[in-house]
Design a protein around this motif. Structure first.
Motif, PDB file in Angstrom:
ATOM      1  N   SER A 279       0.745  -1.097   0.101  1.00  0.00           N
ATOM      2  CA  SER A 279      -0.132   0.036   0.182  1.00  0.00           C
ATOM      3  C   SER A 279       0.950   1.207  -0.028  1.00  0.00           C
ATOM      4  CB  SER A 279      -0.798   0.088   1.188  1.00  0.00           C
ATOM      5  OG  SER A 279      -1.751   1.321   1.261  1.00  0.00           O
ATOM      6  N   THR A 280       1.675   1.308   0.728  1.00  0.00           N
ATOM      7  CA  THR A 280       2.646   2.462   0.800  1.00  0.00           C
ATOM      8  C   THR A 280       3.538   2.601  -0.272  1.00  0.00           C
ATOM      9  OG1 THR A 280       4.482   1.512   2.345  1.00  0.00           O
ATOM     10  CG2 THR A 280       2.565   2.583   3.685  1.00  0.00           C
ATOM     11  N   GLN A 281       3.763   1.675  -0.724  1.00  0.00           N
ATOM     12  CA  GLN A 281       5.017   1.683  -2.000  1.00  0.00           C
ATOM     13  C   GLN A 281       4.028   2.110  -3.124  1.00  0.00           C
ATOM     14  OE1 GLN A 281       6.277  -2.340  -2.501  1.00  0.00           O
ATOM     15  NE2 GLN A 281       8.264  -1.692  -2.462  1.00  0.00           N
ATOM     16  N   ALA A 282       2.704   1.711  -3.232  1.00  0.00           N
ATOM     17  CA  ALA A 282       2.010   2.026  -4.319  1.00  0.00           C
ATOM     18  C   ALA A 282       1.656   3.370  -4.224  1.00  0.00           C
ATOM     19  CB  ALA A 282       0.557   1.303  -4.460  1.00  0.00           C
ATOM     20  N   ASN A 283       1.371   4.025  -3.031  1.00  0.00           N
ATOM     21  CA  ASN A 283       0.988   5.450  -2.800  1.00  0.00           C
ATOM     22  C   ASN A 283       2.197   6.271  -3.148  1.00  0.00           C
ATOM     23  OD1 ASN A 283      -1.529   4.628  -1.927  1.00  0.00           O
ATOM     24  ND2 ASN A 283      -0.968   4.839   0.134  1.00  0.00           N
ATOM     25  N   ASP A 284       3.197   5.883  -2.680  1.00  0.00           N
ATOM     26  CA  ASP A 284       4.598   6.724  -3.324  1.00  0.00           C
ATOM     27  C   ASP A 284       4.941   6.753  -4.572  1.00  0.00           C
ATOM     28  OD1 ASP A 284       4.826   7.176  -0.558  1.00  0.00           O
ATOM     29  OD2 ASP A 284       6.329   5.773  -0.363  1.00  0.00           O
ATOM     30  N   LEU A 285       4.557   5.515  -5.493  1.00  0.00           N
ATOM     31  CA  LEU A 285       4.885   5.492  -6.653  1.00  0.00           C
ATOM     32  C   LEU A 285       3.841   6.253  -7.335  1.00  0.00           C
ATOM     33  CD1 LEU A 285       6.145   4.217  -9.215  1.00  0.00           C
ATOM     34  CD2 LEU A 285       4.568   2.277  -9.076  1.00  0.00           C
ATOM     35  N   VAL A 286       2.408   5.961  -7.183  1.00  0.00           N
ATOM     36  CA  VAL A 286       1.519   6.926  -7.742  1.00  0.00           C
ATOM     37  C   VAL A 286       1.623   8.338  -7.540  1.00  0.00           C
ATOM     38  CG1 VAL A 286      -0.983   7.321  -7.680  1.00  0.00           C
ATOM     39  CG2 VAL A 286      -0.315   5.052  -7.424  1.00  0.00           C
ATOM     40  N   ARG A 287       2.007   8.878  -6.284  1.00  0.00           N
ATOM     41  CA  ARG A 287       2.387  10.488  -6.131  1.00  0.00           C
ATOM     42  C   ARG A 287       3.447  10.725  -7.204  1.00  0.00           C
ATOM     43  NH1 ARG A 287       3.877  10.111  -1.372  1.00  0.00           N
ATOM     44  NH2 ARG A 287       5.849  10.409  -1.942  1.00  0.00           N
ATOM     45  N   GLU A 288       4.491  10.095  -7.010  1.00  0.00           N
ATOM     46  CA  GLU A 288       5.623  10.296  -7.951  1.00  0.00           C
ATOM     47  C   GLU A 288       5.292  10.475  -9.451  1.00  0.00           C
ATOM     48  OE1 GLU A 288       9.900   8.900  -9.436  1.00  0.00           O
ATOM     49  OE2 GLU A 288       9.002   7.950  -7.597  1.00  0.00           O
ATOM     50  N   LEU A 289       4.627   9.343  -9.875  1.00  0.00           N
ATOM     51  CA  LEU A 289       4.216   9.438 -11.305  1.00  0.00           C
ATOM     52  C   LEU A 289       3.155  10.661 -11.566  1.00  0.00           C
ATOM     53  CD1 LEU A 289       3.299   5.551 -11.717  1.00  0.00           C
ATOM     54  CD2 LEU A 289       5.194   6.932 -12.926  1.00  0.00           C
ATOM     55  N   HIS A 290       2.179  11.038 -10.936  1.00  0.00           N
ATOM     56  CA  HIS A 290       1.321  11.974 -11.061  1.00  0.00           C
ATOM     57  C   HIS A 290       2.187  13.298 -11.171  1.00  0.00           C
ATOM     58  CE1 HIS A 290      -2.480  10.330 -11.249  1.00  0.00           C
ATOM     59  NE2 HIS A 290      -2.422   9.789 -10.420  1.00  0.00           N
ATOM     60  N   GLU A 291       3.216  13.590  -9.988  1.00  0.00           N
ATOM     61  CA  GLU A 291       3.899  14.668  -9.963  1.00  0.00           C
ATOM     62  C   GLU A 291       4.719  14.963 -11.096  1.00  0.00           C
ATOM     63  OE1 GLU A 291       6.160  13.950  -6.427  1.00  0.00           O
ATOM     64  OE2 GLU A 291       4.633  15.018  -5.081  1.00  0.00           O
ATOM     65  N   ARG A 292       5.293  13.622 -11.687  1.00  0.00           N
ATOM     66  CA  ARG A 292       5.983  13.773 -12.914  1.00  0.00           C
ATOM     67  C   ARG A 292       5.356  14.288 -14.194  1.00  0.00           C
ATOM     68  NH1 ARG A 292      11.434  11.200 -13.336  1.00  0.00           N
ATOM     69  NH2 ARG A 292      11.956  10.566 -11.127  1.00  0.00           N
ATOM     70  N   ALA A 293       4.153  13.604 -14.028  1.00  0.00           N
ATOM     71  CA  ALA A 293       3.047  13.943 -15.308  1.00  0.00           C
ATOM     72  C   ALA A 293       2.820  15.405 -15.258  1.00  0.00           C
ATOM     73  CB  ALA A 293       1.801  13.005 -15.208  1.00  0.00           C
TER      74      ALA A 293
END
Length: 195
Positions: A38-52
Motif C-alpha cells: 500500500s505505501t509503495q503504491a501510494n508513493d509510486l502513484v504520487r511520484e508518477l502524478h507529480e512527474r506527469a
C-alpha cells in the motif's frame, strides 16, 4: 491490473522521456497493482502524478489525485484551497467539483457542500453522479418536488438505476419498493433475485 501495468511499462521505462499522459495512466494502474504494498503504491502513484503534472500542468486527473493526496495526508481542510483552485481552472470537469463537494461533506461544511452539489448538477445535468448527489442534498432540504424531478432524470438516463428502490426501502415505503422491484423485474426477467 497486472496486464495493464505490463502494457504500460514500455511507455515509462525511461521515466524522464515518458510522456505526461503515459505517466498519468501508469499512476492509475500502479494504484491498484497487487505487486506493490500500500505505501509503495501510494508513493509510486504520487511520484508518477507529480512527474506527469511537471510535464503537462493541464492533466486535471493527476492534479486532482495530488490535491486529494494532500487532503488525505494533511487533513481535508488543507486540500480545500487546492480543490477550489482546480474547480476554477477546470470548470468543465465534473469529477473536480464532485471531489470538492465530498471534501466539504467530510469537513461537515454543509453550506459549501450543498452549494457545490447544486452547481455541479446545474453545470452537468446529465451526470449520474451529480444527479445522485443532488437527490441527497435536496432531500435533506425537504424539497420533494426537486427530488422527484431529479429521480425522473436519473431513471431517464439509466432505467436500471435502483435509487428509487433504495430510497423506498430506507423510508420503509414498501409499496413503492415493491412497485419498483416489479418494474425492474419486467426490465430484467433473467434476474431471479428480482422475481
Amino acid at each position: 491490473d497486472d496486464v495493464a501495468s505490463v502494457a504500460v511499462a514500455p511507455l515509462i521505462d525511461k521515466v524522464d522521456q515518458a510522456t505526461a499522459p503515459s505517466l498519468s495512466l501508469s499512476a492509475l494502474f500502479a494504484d491498484n497493482d497487487p505487486i506493490f504494498e500500500s505505501t509503495q503504491a501510494n508513493d509510486l502513484v504520487r511520484e508518477l502524478h507529480e512527474r506527469a503534472v511537471k510535464k503537462d500542468p493541464g492533466l486535471w486527473a493527476s492534479r486532482l489525485s495530488l490535491a486529494l493526496g494532500v487532503a488525505e495526508k494533511k487533513g481535508a481542510a488543507e486540500g480545500v484551497p487546492l480543490l477550489e483552485h482546480l474547480a476554477v481552472e477546470f470548470p468543465g470537469v465534473p469529477d473536480v467539483l464532485m471531489a470538492l463537494a465530498r471534501v466539504y461533506g467530510e469537513l461537515g461544511w454543509t453550506v459549501e457542500h450543498s452549494r457545490t452539489i447544486k452547481k455541479l448538477v446545474a453545470q452537468f445535468p446529465d451526470d449520474l453522479g451529480a444527479l445522485h448527489a443532488a437527490v441527497d442534498v435536496y432531500d435533506a432540504e425537504g424539497d420533494a418536488r426537486t427530488v422527484d424531478a431529479l429521480l425522473g432524470r436519473i431513471k431517464q438516463q439509466d432505467r436500471d438505476d435502483e435509487v428509487v428502490l433504495t430510497r423506498a426501502l430506507a423510508r420503509e415505503d414498501y409499496t413503492t419498493a415493491v412497485a419498483e422491484l416489479e418494474r425492474l423485474a419486467k426490465l430484467h426477467p433473467d434476474r431471479k433475485e428480482l422475481a
